[in-house]
Design a protein around this motif. Structure first.
Motif, mmCIF file in Angstrom:
data_model
loop_
_atom_site.group_PDB
_atom_site.id
_atom_site.type_symbol
_atom_site.label_atom_id
_atom_site.label_comp_id
_atom_site.label_asym_id
_atom_site.label_seq_id
_atom_site.Cartn_x
_atom_site.Cartn_y
_atom_site.Cartn_z
ATOM 1 N N THR A 51 0.836 -1.201 0.000
ATOM 2 C CA THR A 51 0.000 0.000 0.000
ATOM 3 C C THR A 51 0.866 1.244 0.000
ATOM 4 O O THR A 51 1.742 1.420 0.848
ATOM 5 C CB THR A 51 -0.917 0.008 1.240
ATOM 6 O OG1 THR A 51 -1.823 -1.100 1.145
ATOM 7 C CG2 THR A 51 -1.707 1.310 1.327
ATOM 8 N N ALA A 52 0.640 2.115 -0.990
ATOM 9 C CA ALA A 52 1.438 3.328 -1.144
ATOM 10 C C ALA A 52 0.907 4.133 -2.320
ATOM 11 O O ALA A 52 0.059 3.648 -3.075
ATOM 12 C CB ALA A 52 2.908 2.969 -1.398
ATOM 13 N N VAL A 53 1.427 5.336 -2.452
ATOM 14 C CA VAL A 53 1.234 6.098 -3.683
ATOM 15 C C VAL A 53 2.372 5.714 -4.625
ATOM 16 O O VAL A 53 3.543 5.785 -4.239
ATOM 17 C CB VAL A 53 1.228 7.611 -3.427
ATOM 18 C CG1 VAL A 53 1.075 8.367 -4.749
ATOM 19 C CG2 VAL A 53 0.105 7.983 -2.472
ATOM 20 N N TYR A 54 2.023 5.291 -5.812
ATOM 21 C CA TYR A 54 2.995 4.858 -6.806
ATOM 22 C C TYR A 54 3.214 5.991 -7.810
ATOM 23 O O TYR A 54 2.255 6.514 -8.393
ATOM 24 C CB TYR A 54 2.514 3.595 -7.502
ATOM 25 C CG TYR A 54 2.676 2.369 -6.640
ATOM 26 C CD1 TYR A 54 1.890 2.196 -5.502
ATOM 27 C CD2 TYR A 54 3.632 1.395 -6.932
ATOM 28 C CE1 TYR A 54 2.051 1.084 -4.686
ATOM 29 C CE2 TYR A 54 3.792 0.281 -6.125
ATOM 30 C CZ TYR A 54 3.002 0.137 -4.999
ATOM 31 O OH TYR A 54 3.162 -0.969 -4.192
ATOM 32 N N TYR A 55 4.479 6.326 -8.015
ATOM 33 C CA TYR A 55 4.857 7.416 -8.902
ATOM 34 C C TYR A 55 5.628 6.883 -10.099
ATOM 35 O O TYR A 55 6.574 6.093 -9.959
ATOM 36 C CB TYR A 55 5.744 8.424 -8.171
ATOM 37 C CG TYR A 55 5.060 9.148 -7.036
ATOM 38 C CD1 TYR A 55 5.114 8.659 -5.739
ATOM 39 C CD2 TYR A 55 4.349 10.327 -7.268
ATOM 40 C CE1 TYR A 55 4.493 9.321 -4.694
ATOM 41 C CE2 TYR A 55 3.727 10.993 -6.225
ATOM 42 C CZ TYR A 55 3.803 10.483 -4.948
ATOM 43 O OH TYR A 55 3.173 11.144 -3.923
#
Length: 122
Positions: free
Chosen positions: A90-94
């Motif tokens: 779970t994370a913001v993917y860039y």
């Protein structure tokens, strides 16, 4: 002049799969390394996977065997197939790209997408 636009994030149960896409557009002469980083709450941004223009790739140890990066150079697009997802993914993917916007010896700049949220939860 250059934009990286991600898509494909969302909510998925543990063990599930998602596919992220990132398309680069604008004044692009050539793209070198292109790939994905992620940032979880309270943590530093970290490399997930990256691929060079000829096609060699590198993965974070935590995703090896579960994630696969690929590129379509004709479409200036990079993909991240994520399988066997875990809550710790779970994370913001860039999206990230090293892009030359001019011919000859023009400099290569790093560009980032706006990020897409991936949440792995039951």
């Amino acid at each position: 002049q250059v934009q990286l636009v991600e898509s494909g994030g969302g909510l998925v149960q543990p063990g599930g799969s998602l596919r992220l896409s990132c398309a680069a557009s604008g004044s692009i002469f050539s793209i070198y390394n292109m790939g994905w980083y992620r940032q979880a709450p309270g943590k530093q941004r970290e490399l997930v996977a990256i691929m060079s223009s000829p096609g060699s790739d590198k993965y974070a140890d935590s995703v090896k065997g579960r994630f696969t990066i690929s590129r379509d150079n004709a479409k200036n697009t990079v993909y991240l197939q994520m399988n066997s997802l875990k809550p710790e993914d779970t994370a913001v993917y860039y999206c990230y790209g090293q892009i030359r916007t001019g011919v000859g010896t023009s400099p290569v700049y790093a560009y980032w997408g706006q990020g897409t949220q991936v949440t792995v939860s039951a």
